[in-house]
Motif scaffolding. Structure first.
Motif, PDB file in Angstrom:
ATOM      1  N   ASP A 202       1.061  -0.970   0.237  1.00 14.05           N
ATOM      2  CA  ASP A 202       0.157   0.119   0.079  1.00 14.05           C
ATOM      3  C   ASP A 202       0.503   1.535  -0.300  1.00 14.05           C
ATOM      4  O   ASP A 202       0.225   2.401  -0.461  1.00 14.05           O
ATOM      5  CB  ASP A 202      -1.148  -0.121   1.005  1.00 14.05           C
ATOM      6  CG  ASP A 202      -2.524  -0.856   0.732  1.00 14.05           C
ATOM      7  OD1 ASP A 202      -2.307  -1.183  -0.288  1.00 14.05           O
ATOM      8  OD2 ASP A 202      -3.200  -0.299   1.815  1.00 14.05           O
ATOM      9  N   TYR A 203       2.058   0.963   0.779  1.00 13.53           N
ATOM     10  CA  TYR A 203       2.903   2.786   0.646  1.00 13.53           C
ATOM     11  C   TYR A 203       2.624   3.604   1.038  1.00 13.53           C
ATOM     12  O   TYR A 203       2.602   4.606  -0.177  1.00 13.53           O
ATOM     13  CB  TYR A 203       3.839   2.809  -1.020  1.00 13.53           C
ATOM     14  CG  TYR A 203       4.396   1.091  -0.818  1.00 13.53           C
ATOM     15  CD1 TYR A 203       5.337   0.878  -0.488  1.00 13.53           C
ATOM     16  CD2 TYR A 203       4.326   0.807  -2.307  1.00 13.53           C
ATOM     17  CE1 TYR A 203       6.327  -0.306  -1.072  1.00 13.53           C
ATOM     18  CE2 TYR A 203       5.629  -0.583  -2.974  1.00 13.53           C
ATOM     19  CZ  TYR A 203       5.992  -1.067  -1.505  1.00 13.53           C
ATOM     20  OH  TYR A 203       6.901  -2.020  -2.222  1.00 13.53           O
ATOM     21  N   GLU A 204       1.605   3.714   2.105  1.00 13.88           N
ATOM     22  CA  GLU A 204       0.477   4.473   2.322  1.00 13.88           C
ATOM     23  C   GLU A 204       0.865   5.670   2.378  1.00 13.88           C
ATOM     24  O   GLU A 204       0.749   6.781   1.447  1.00 13.88           O
ATOM     25  CB  GLU A 204       0.222   4.129   3.488  1.00 13.88           C
ATOM     26  CG  GLU A 204      -0.711   3.632   3.892  1.00 13.88           C
ATOM     27  CD  GLU A 204      -0.177   2.198   5.053  1.00 13.88           C
ATOM     28  OE1 GLU A 204      -0.567   1.534   5.256  1.00 13.88           O
ATOM     29  OE2 GLU A 204       1.281   2.126   4.230  1.00 13.88           O
ATOM     30  N   TYR A 205       1.998   6.432   2.431  1.00 13.67           N
ATOM     31  CA  TYR A 205       2.520   7.530   2.557  1.00 13.67           C
ATOM     32  C   TYR A 205       3.497   8.211   1.379  1.00 13.67           C
ATOM     33  O   TYR A 205       2.884   9.209   0.906  1.00 13.67           O
ATOM     34  CB  TYR A 205       3.672   7.817   3.571  1.00 13.67           C
ATOM     35  CG  TYR A 205       4.759   9.614   3.795  1.00 13.67           C
ATOM     36  CD1 TYR A 205       3.876  10.390   4.879  1.00 13.67           C
ATOM     37  CD2 TYR A 205       5.580   9.462   2.513  1.00 13.67           C
ATOM     38  CE1 TYR A 205       4.831  11.679   4.792  1.00 13.67           C
ATOM     39  CE2 TYR A 205       6.067  11.188   3.295  1.00 13.67           C
ATOM     40  CZ  TYR A 205       5.976  11.566   4.101  1.00 13.67           C
ATOM     41  OH  TYR A 205       6.394  13.512   3.811  1.00 13.67           O
ATOM     42  N   SER A 206       4.242   7.298   0.534  1.00 12.99           N
ATOM     43  CA  SER A 206       4.480   7.970  -0.421  1.00 12.99           C
ATOM     44  C   SER A 206       3.296   7.472  -1.660  1.00 12.99           C
ATOM     45  O   SER A 206       3.307   8.825  -3.298  1.00 12.99           O
ATOM     46  CB  SER A 206       5.935   6.786  -0.878  1.00 12.99           C
ATOM     47  OG  SER A 206       5.384   5.376  -0.284  1.00 12.99           O
ATOM     48  N   GLN A 324      -7.369  -3.121  -7.209  1.00 14.93           N
ATOM     49  CA  GLN A 324      -6.969  -2.902  -5.527  1.00 14.93           C
ATOM     50  C   GLN A 324      -7.250  -1.426  -5.173  1.00 14.93           C
ATOM     51  O   GLN A 324      -7.375  -1.610  -3.967  1.00 14.93           O
ATOM     52  CB  GLN A 324      -5.293  -2.846  -5.602  1.00 14.93           C
ATOM     53  CG  GLN A 324      -4.123  -4.038  -6.170  1.00 14.93           C
ATOM     54  CD  GLN A 324      -4.088  -4.923  -5.000  1.00 14.93           C
ATOM     55  OE1 GLN A 324      -4.278  -4.400  -3.835  1.00 14.93           O
ATOM     56  NE2 GLN A 324      -4.155  -6.199  -5.258  1.00 14.93           N
ATOM     57  N   LEU A 325      -7.146  -0.658  -6.027  1.00 14.04           N
ATOM     58  CA  LEU A 325      -8.329   0.760  -5.197  1.00 14.04           C
ATOM     59  C   LEU A 325      -9.542   0.622  -5.028  1.00 14.04           C
ATOM     60  O   LEU A 325      -9.949   1.310  -4.442  1.00 14.04           O
ATOM     61  CB  LEU A 325      -7.727   1.089  -6.454  1.00 14.04           C
ATOM     62  CG  LEU A 325      -6.938   1.852  -7.115  1.00 14.04           C
ATOM     63  CD1 LEU A 325      -7.104   3.197  -8.338  1.00 14.04           C
ATOM     64  CD2 LEU A 325      -6.404   2.603  -6.139  1.00 14.04           C
ATOM     65  N   ASN A 326     -10.245  -0.440  -5.242  1.00  9.17           N
ATOM     66  CA  ASN A 326     -11.696  -0.912  -3.947  1.00  9.17           C
ATOM     67  C   ASN A 326     -11.515  -1.463  -2.905  1.00  9.17           C
ATOM     68  O   ASN A 326     -11.928  -1.912  -2.182  1.00  9.17           O
ATOM     69  CB  ASN A 326     -11.870  -1.659  -5.255  1.00  9.17           C
ATOM     70  CG  ASN A 326     -13.205  -0.453  -6.871  1.00  9.17           C
ATOM     71  OD1 ASN A 326     -12.643   0.348  -6.387  1.00  9.17           O
ATOM     72  ND2 ASN A 326     -12.736  -1.848  -7.207  1.00  9.17           N
ATOM     73  N   LYS A 327     -10.157  -1.774  -2.873  1.00  8.11           N
ATOM     74  CA  LYS A 327      -9.588  -2.631  -0.988  1.00  8.11           C
ATOM     75  C   LYS A 327      -9.886  -1.679  -0.002  1.00  8.11           C
ATOM     76  O   LYS A 327      -9.069  -0.078  -0.319  1.00  8.11           O
ATOM     77  CB  LYS A 327      -8.683  -3.210  -1.629  1.00  8.11           C
ATOM     78  CG  LYS A 327      -8.757  -4.664  -2.274  1.00  8.11           C
ATOM     79  CD  LYS A 327      -7.493  -5.728  -1.905  1.00  8.11           C
ATOM     80  CE  LYS A 327      -7.798  -6.881  -3.095  1.00  8.11           C
ATOM     81  NZ  LYS A 327      -6.984  -7.695  -2.670  1.00  8.11           N
ATOM     82  N   SER A 329      -8.231   0.615   2.959  1.00  7.10           N
ATOM     83  CA  SER A 329      -6.727   1.085   2.862  1.00  7.10           C
ATOM     84  C   SER A 329      -7.390   2.459   3.730  1.00  7.10           C
ATOM     85  O   SER A 329      -8.223   2.650   4.375  1.00  7.10           O
ATOM     86  CB  SER A 329      -6.066   1.640   1.562  1.00  7.10           C
ATOM     87  OG  SER A 329      -4.714   2.230   1.903  1.00  7.10           O
ATOM     88  N   GLN A 330      -5.512   2.132   4.528  1.00  8.51           N
ATOM     89  CA  GLN A 330      -5.501   3.787   5.890  1.00  8.51           C
ATOM     90  C   GLN A 330      -6.419   5.081   5.166  1.00  8.51           C
ATOM     91  O   GLN A 330      -6.254   5.691   5.797  1.00  8.51           O
ATOM     92  CB  GLN A 330      -4.392   3.455   6.700  1.00  8.51           C
ATOM     93  CG  GLN A 330      -4.521   2.467   7.311  1.00  8.51           C
ATOM     94  CD  GLN A 330      -5.332   2.330   8.312  1.00  8.51           C
ATOM     95  OE1 GLN A 330      -5.871   1.406   8.671  1.00  8.51           O
ATOM     96  NE2 GLN A 330      -5.203   3.485   9.381  1.00  8.51           N
ATOM     97  N   ILE A 331      -5.785   4.885   3.356  1.00  6.72           N
ATOM     98  CA  ILE A 331      -5.377   6.248   2.668  1.00  6.72           C
ATOM     99  C   ILE A 331      -6.325   6.479   2.153  1.00  6.72           C
ATOM    100  O   ILE A 331      -6.645   5.013   1.131  1.00  6.72           O
ATOM    101  CB  ILE A 331      -4.129   6.781   2.548  1.00  6.72           C
ATOM    102  CG1 ILE A 331      -3.405   5.533   2.346  1.00  6.72           C
ATOM    103  CG2 ILE A 331      -3.230   7.826   3.128  1.00  6.72           C
ATOM    104  CD1 ILE A 331      -2.301   6.177   0.790  1.00  6.72           C
ATOM    105  N   ARG A 332      -7.129   6.919   1.388  1.00  2.00           N
ATOM    106  CA  ARG A 332      -7.915   6.917   0.075  1.00  2.00           C
ATOM    107  C   ARG A 332      -6.556   7.669  -0.555  1.00  2.00           C
ATOM    108  O   ARG A 332      -5.425   8.279  -0.890  1.00  2.00           O
ATOM    109  CB  ARG A 332      -8.897   8.799  -0.083  1.00  2.00           C
ATOM    110  CG  ARG A 332      -9.900   8.594   1.275  1.00  2.00           C
ATOM    111  CD  ARG A 332     -10.747   9.657   1.052  1.00  2.00           C
ATOM    112  NE  ARG A 332     -11.298   9.600  -0.610  1.00  2.00           N
ATOM    113  CZ  ARG A 332     -12.238  10.516  -0.888  1.00  2.00           C
ATOM    114  NH1 ARG A 332     -12.861  11.594  -0.160  1.00  2.00           N
ATOM    115  NH2 ARG A 332     -12.741  10.782  -2.086  1.00  2.00           N
TER     116      ARG A 332
END
Length: 420
Positions: A202-206, A324-327, A329-332
């Protein structure tokens, strides 16, 4: 019609080894190092930095165990109280630069019966010594929970940061123009998977900063070296302490590691040897005058959305991005590993700068920090042969770094081209 703007900046990182209860000593060492920096620059103000960055909890140490222990070091109210802001304001005025510094914060929530909320925060102070921006840590490390830290309710953020006279319009030829860069701050665990439980890719920050067009990412850390004792260590704390003490004795260093022996890296050379990820997960605390390439490569990996990756075309063609975008996640997010619905790599032909300011030294005899502060540029160049997500990847330019074990100052000329 859009124009290409070349932005020429001078950016610096100050790597320090703060110890709990020794704020005045740390501040004194910082000023000694800055005075030495001025000498090395021949007091030529045209060579002074536009931006200086400190690590997380820059002056106070890191391993606090309770709210009461950390309370004396926390900023409150308008955040202008305490040694961290005071130091940043004085530096900004002296060098006519922006300064980023990390500190704890106590916020009083008047809408919740004046409840105290503890945050791990980072301030950006402008050239006049005023607070320009405050960011609170979004993803927390295990140590943050021990002193009652809470997550940033607003999550990741970015803002426009103005650099006067630092731009050249490559389309019209106009020089010395004012330019703003979309800028984001970050703090240590923000780079990691949420609570170490979210999907790694997911690499949330980047991902968030790629999706939001961030061009300058400023990251302050207290990142541990692999030899440090933690909840995930295979060795006991006693075994780790014994190894570290033996190693420090060989180098005639105290139990806190090196202090006061500043290294200066000011020559604009790309001085980091590019190596692939090592085959071992643990590296001993040796070669203190070299960077910790294991962690540098990991940091690059966590910024994979900004790095050329030959597998993206396959991922894009497979239709995997949308699923994957439909799963959850901690971020939008609107991209997956840098792929968007529209194209295989959303960052292609763009550029961004990453400043990684980490602390060095040792706390509690077994908490070893990785130092190795670094300046990187993501150049957006696609390579069909880009397999390694590490320092060997040519879409990552390592502009300079500091050592694993020593305090120091890194200064670099950095150029970035942006579309406006």
């Amino acid at each position: 019609m859009s124009s290409k703007i070349k932005v020429a900046l001078k950016v610096g990182i100050i790597q320090v080894n703060p110890q709990i209860g020794e704020v005045e000593k740390t501040v004194a060492r910082v000023w000694n190092a800055l005075e030495e920096l001025e000498k090395k620059l021949n007091y030529d103000e045209s060579l002074y930095p536009d931006l200086l960055v400190f690590p997380e909890f820059s002056l106070i140490g890191y391993h606090f165990e309770s709210k009461e222990q950390i309370r004396p070091y926390a900023a409150t109210g308008d955040m202008k109280n305490g040694p961290s802001y005071e130091l940043a304001a004085k530096i900004s005025k002296k060098f006519n630069c922006y300064t980023v510094i990390g500190m704890p914060e106590i916020y009083i929530d008047h809408n919740d019966n004046d409840r105290e909320i503890f945050y791990n925060s980072s301030l950006m102070v402008n050239k006049e010594g005023e607070i320009l921006y405050r960011y609170r840590k979004s993803f927390l490390y295990t140590q943050d929970y021990k002193w009652g830290c809470e997550e940033n309710p607003e999550g990741y953020q970015n803002f426009d940061l103005e650099f006067k006279g630092k731009g050249t319009n490559l389309t019209t030829g106009e020089k010395n123009i004012d330019v703003t860069l979309k800028t984001g701050l970050g703090l240590c665990m923000d780079m990691s998977p949420y609570k170490f439980k979210s999907p790694f890719h997911d690499y949330e920050y980047s991902t968030w900063h790629l999706d939001h067009g961030t061009e300058l990412m400023i990251f302050s850390m207290c990142w541990l070296h692999s030899s440090a004792f933690s909840e995930m260590s295979e060795q006991t704390a006693e075994e780790v302490i014994e190894d570290i003490e033996e190693n420090l004795k060989l180098r005639n260093l105290p139990p806190i590691g090196s202090q006061g022996d500043f290294t200066f890296n000011l020559d604009n050379d790309d001085d980091i040897e590019r190596i692939a990820n090592p085959n071992t997960t643990k590296i001993s605390y040796t070669n203190l005058k070299e960077p910790d390439m294991q962690n540098i490569n990991y940091w690059i990996l966590r910024f994979s959305p900004f790095v050329s990756m030959n597998i993206r075309q396959e991922v894009f063609d497979s239709g995997l991005v949308e699923s994957q975008l439909n799963k959850p996640s901690q971020i939008r997010r609107s991209s997956y590993i840098g792929c968007t619905i529209e194209k295989p790599w959303g960052f292609e032909d763009k550029q961004a700068i990453l400043l990684l300011a980490n602390r060095c030294g040792i706390e509690q005899k077994c908490k070893v920090f990785a130092g190795s502060s670094n300046i990187m540029k993501f150049n957006g160049k696609y390579q069909e042969t880009a397999y390694g997500m590490d320092s060997t990847n040519e879409s990552v330019e390592l502009l300079g770094g500091l050592t694993l074990g020593y305090e120091g100052i890194l200064l670099r000329d950095v150029n970035i081209t942006v579309n406006r």
